[in-house]
Design a protein around this motif. Structure first.
Motif, PDB file in Angstrom:
ATOM      1  N   SER A 178      35.462  48.362  42.452  1.00 52.75           N
ATOM      2  CA  SER A 178      35.830  49.245  43.134  1.00 52.75           C
ATOM      3  C   SER A 178      37.139  50.452  42.476  1.00 52.75           C
ATOM      4  O   SER A 178      37.400  49.861  41.551  1.00 52.75           O
ATOM      5  N   ARG A 179      37.007  51.644  42.713  1.00 51.28           N
ATOM      6  CA  ARG A 179      37.958  52.425  42.107  1.00 51.28           C
ATOM      7  C   ARG A 179      39.275  52.210  43.136  1.00 51.28           C
ATOM      8  O   ARG A 179      39.558  51.396  43.817  1.00 51.28           O
ATOM      9  N   ASP A 180      40.424  52.981  42.340  1.00 49.57           N
ATOM     10  CA  ASP A 180      41.672  52.807  43.007  1.00 49.57           C
ATOM     11  C   ASP A 180      42.003  51.325  43.135  1.00 49.57           C
ATOM     12  O   ASP A 180      42.496  50.733  43.998  1.00 49.57           O
ATOM     13  N   VAL A 181      42.016  50.802  42.103  1.00 51.11           N
ATOM     14  CA  VAL A 181      42.620  49.268  41.935  1.00 51.11           C
ATOM     15  C   VAL A 181      44.035  49.523  40.860  1.00 51.11           C
ATOM     16  O   VAL A 181      43.860  49.770  39.648  1.00 51.11           O
ATOM     17  N   VAL A 182      44.944  49.080  41.670  1.00 49.88           N
ATOM     18  CA  VAL A 182      46.263  49.119  40.766  1.00 49.88           C
ATOM     19  C   VAL A 182      46.212  48.068  39.350  1.00 49.88           C
ATOM     20  O   VAL A 182      45.922  46.857  39.539  1.00 49.88           O
ATOM     21  N   GLY A 183      46.371  48.763  38.250  1.00 50.07           N
ATOM     22  CA  GLY A 183      46.357  47.835  36.754  1.00 50.07           C
ATOM     23  C   GLY A 183      45.203  47.230  36.708  1.00 50.07           C
ATOM     24  O   GLY A 183      44.871  46.438  35.883  1.00 50.07           O
ATOM     25  N   GLY A 184      43.706  47.769  37.500  1.00 54.87           N
ATOM     26  CA  GLY A 184      42.451  47.140  37.216  1.00 54.87           C
ATOM     27  C   GLY A 184      42.503  45.828  37.865  1.00 54.87           C
ATOM     28  O   GLY A 184      41.208  45.205  37.679  1.00 54.87           O
ATOM     29  N   ASN A 185      43.455  45.442  38.559  1.00 55.27           N
ATOM     30  CA  ASN A 185      43.518  44.130  39.153  1.00 55.27           C
ATOM     31  C   ASN A 185      43.476  44.033  40.730  1.00 55.27           C
ATOM     32  O   ASN A 185      43.773  45.160  41.151  1.00 55.27           O
ATOM     33  N   TRP A 186      43.150  43.253  41.521  1.00 56.31           N
ATOM     34  CA  TRP A 186      43.311  43.147  42.890  1.00 56.31           C
ATOM     35  C   TRP A 186      44.543  43.248  43.232  1.00 56.31           C
ATOM     36  O   TRP A 186      45.516  42.765  42.591  1.00 56.31           O
ATOM     37  N   ASN A 187      44.856  44.012  44.180  1.00 55.70           N
ATOM     38  CA  ASN A 187      46.351  44.278  44.533  1.00 55.70           C
ATOM     39  C   ASN A 187      47.057  43.215  45.362  1.00 55.70           C
ATOM     40  O   ASN A 187      46.563  43.149  46.659  1.00 55.70           O
ATOM     41  N   GLU A 188      47.564  41.979  44.661  1.00 51.95           N
ATOM     42  CA  GLU A 188      48.109  41.026  45.464  1.00 51.95           C
ATOM     43  C   GLU A 188      49.064  41.652  46.484  1.00 51.95           C
ATOM     44  O   GLU A 188      49.941  42.479  46.155  1.00 51.95           O
ATOM     45  N   ILE A 222      35.448  37.349  45.835  1.00 52.14           N
ATOM     46  CA  ILE A 222      36.642  38.182  45.280  1.00 52.14           C
ATOM     47  C   ILE A 222      37.480  37.453  44.135  1.00 52.14           C
ATOM     48  O   ILE A 222      37.851  36.408  44.149  1.00 52.14           O
ATOM     49  N   ALA A 223      37.442  38.284  42.937  1.00 51.51           N
ATOM     50  CA  ALA A 223      37.695  37.883  41.625  1.00 51.51           C
ATOM     51  C   ALA A 223      39.086  38.430  41.291  1.00 51.51           C
ATOM     52  O   ALA A 223      39.207  39.537  41.958  1.00 51.51           O
ATOM     53  N   PRO A 224      40.062  38.012  40.504  1.00 53.42           N
ATOM     54  CA  PRO A 224      41.252  38.656  40.173  1.00 53.42           C
ATOM     55  C   PRO A 224      41.007  40.108  39.693  1.00 53.42           C
ATOM     56  O   PRO A 224      42.102  41.054  39.736  1.00 53.42           O
ATOM     57  N   ASP A 225      39.804  40.517  39.056  1.00 52.96           N
ATOM     58  CA  ASP A 225      39.660  41.643  38.258  1.00 52.96           C
ATOM     59  C   ASP A 225      39.208  42.671  39.117  1.00 52.96           C
ATOM     60  O   ASP A 225      38.713  43.558  38.619  1.00 52.96           O
ATOM     61  N   SER A 226      39.130  42.228  40.524  1.00 52.94           N
ATOM     62  CA  SER A 226      38.609  43.288  41.452  1.00 52.94           C
ATOM     63  C   SER A 226      37.344  43.353  41.700  1.00 52.94           C
ATOM     64  O   SER A 226      36.712  44.104  42.566  1.00 52.94           O
ATOM     65  N   SER A 227      36.609  42.576  41.033  1.00 53.14           N
ATOM     66  CA  SER A 227      35.026  42.551  41.307  1.00 53.14           C
ATOM     67  C   SER A 227      34.587  41.668  42.442  1.00 53.14           C
ATOM     68  O   SER A 227      35.345  40.885  43.129  1.00 53.14           O
ATOM     69  N   ILE A 228      33.671  42.270  43.296  1.00 47.32           N
ATOM     70  CA  ILE A 228      33.311  41.803  44.499  1.00 47.32           C
ATOM     71  C   ILE A 228      31.960  41.577  44.273  1.00 47.32           C
ATOM     72  O   ILE A 228      30.932  42.222  43.963  1.00 47.32           O
ATOM     73  N   SER A 229      31.483  40.268  44.443  1.00 48.70           N
ATOM     74  CA  SER A 229      30.164  39.598  44.199  1.00 48.70           C
ATOM     75  C   SER A 229      29.485  39.108  45.500  1.00 48.70           C
ATOM     76  O   SER A 229      30.307  38.580  46.322  1.00 48.70           O
ATOM     77  N   ILE A 230      28.329  39.238  45.456  1.00 45.48           N
ATOM     78  CA  ILE A 230      27.404  38.619  46.781  1.00 45.48           C
ATOM     79  C   ILE A 230      26.847  37.416  46.053  1.00 45.48           C
ATOM     80  O   ILE A 230      26.008  37.582  44.882  1.00 45.48           O
ATOM     81  N   GLU A 231      27.044  36.216  46.576  1.00 41.56           N
ATOM     82  CA  GLU A 231      26.554  35.000  45.727  1.00 41.56           C
ATOM     83  C   GLU A 231      25.752  34.078  46.512  1.00 41.56           C
ATOM     84  O   GLU A 231      26.115  33.929  47.771  1.00 41.56           O
ATOM     85  N   ARG A 232      24.908  33.527  45.962  1.00 37.93           N
ATOM     86  CA  ARG A 232      24.159  32.357  46.859  1.00 37.93           C
ATOM     87  C   ARG A 232      24.704  30.856  46.311  1.00 37.93           C
ATOM     88  O   ARG A 232      24.622  30.751  44.944  1.00 37.93           O
ATOM     89  N   ARG A 233      25.170  30.177  47.087  1.00 35.65           N
ATOM     90  CA  ARG A 233      25.810  28.797  46.565  1.00 35.65           C
ATOM     91  C   ARG A 233      24.792  27.817  46.977  1.00 35.65           C
ATOM     92  O   ARG A 233      24.431  27.717  48.275  1.00 35.65           O
TER      93      ARG A 233
END
Length: 274
Positions: free
Chosen positions: A167-177, A142-153
């Motif tokens: 995702s839609r419904d994101v306040v200010g385009g950022n993850w809603n702290e 989960i990143a501050p800009d609300s992007s959700i990624s599936i990653e291989r570490r």
């Protein structure tokens, strides 16, 4: 403890069949009503962990373990596991048990992001290792800009992004702290591996990976720099997997599928005499 919102239409079946109040099981009730399509009971293999007792039984923090604690100070008696990040460093809290095909779900709240680019919150599956350089895993990031990624570490901090969604419904385009959000990672198979990410029970990304990180590993959660709270952690086997819901998007601040109620209309009255 955070409880899940019910999904779909519902009404009190006990009002229709008073005998059900005596403790008849849902399986028996489904048989009586002929509900052949009812889903099987999901198998929980670890948890639920709600931390309300003040104890953490399953998750051992690595790298800056002193930043983790169980917080039971809530006035509503809700405990949760928390990391107060003192730096931009990575820190994680995996289980001591390994799983193969697995779902891992948790309520997560971002207390604060830091000002650097080293800034993520994670859910892990098939995790091995104990240091930032040795850890390998699949991770929902989960990143501050609300992007959700599936990653291989991979080893030596080699991160491969397999899929990313917003995702839609994101306040200010950022993850809603400050808001609790239910996040979930599902992993199955070995060649290829099938991975799915969910937010508030709605699938936001899915991908297959032919490289893999190992057939089994720990589950857990963590962050890179971000201060996070984690609650209601549930680990399930493949029978617990959620299916995608086409045509829906997830909300990062409210349940994606609000409860709807279906009231039964009373019997019609007799016709008025004329």
């Amino acid at each position: 403890m955070r409880t899940k919102n019910d999904r779909g239409f519902r009404f009190a079946l006990s009002s229709l069949f008073p005998s059900l109040r005596g403790g008849m099981s849902m399986l028996a009730m489904a048989t009586v009503l002929g509900l052949g399509g009812m889903n099987a009971q999901a198998a929980v293999v670890l948890g639920p962990d709600n931390f309300d007792s003040g104890a953490n039984s399953h998750f051992t923090p690595n790298n800056n373990p002193g930043e983790w604690s169980v917080d039971t100070s809530s006035e509503v008696a809700n405990g949760f596991f928390t990391r107060a990040a003192g730096s931009t460093a990575w820190s994680d809290a995996p289980t001591g048990t390994a799983f193969g095909d697995v779902s891992v779900e948790a309520m997560m709240r971002i207390k604060s992001w830091n000002a650097s680019t080293q800034n993520r919150a994670y859910i892990f599956a098939r995790y091995t290792g104990s240091t930032p350089s040795s850890a390998t895993a699949y991770q929902l990031s989960i990143a501050p800009d609300s992007s959700i990624s599936i990653e291989r570490r991979g080893a030596n901090k080699a991160i491969t992004t397999l899929a990313t969604a917003h995702s839609r419904d994101v306040v200010g385009g950022n993850w809603n702290e400050g808001s609790w959000t239910r996040v979930r990672l599902q992993v199955s198979g070995t060649s290829p591996v099938v991975l799915s990410a969910f937010v508030n029970d709605v699938q936001v990304a899915t991908v297959t990976d032919s490289v893999g990180v190992g057939a089994t590993g720990a589950v857990g959660f963590g962050s890179a720099g971000a201060s996070i709270d984690v609650d209601d952690v549930v680990v399930g086997d493949a029978t617990s997997f959620l299916a995608p819901e086409s045509g829906e998007s997830a909300s990062l601040s409210t349940p994606a599928d609000p409860t709807m109620y279906c009231a039964l209309a009373p019997a019609s009255t007799a016709a008025k005499e004329v």
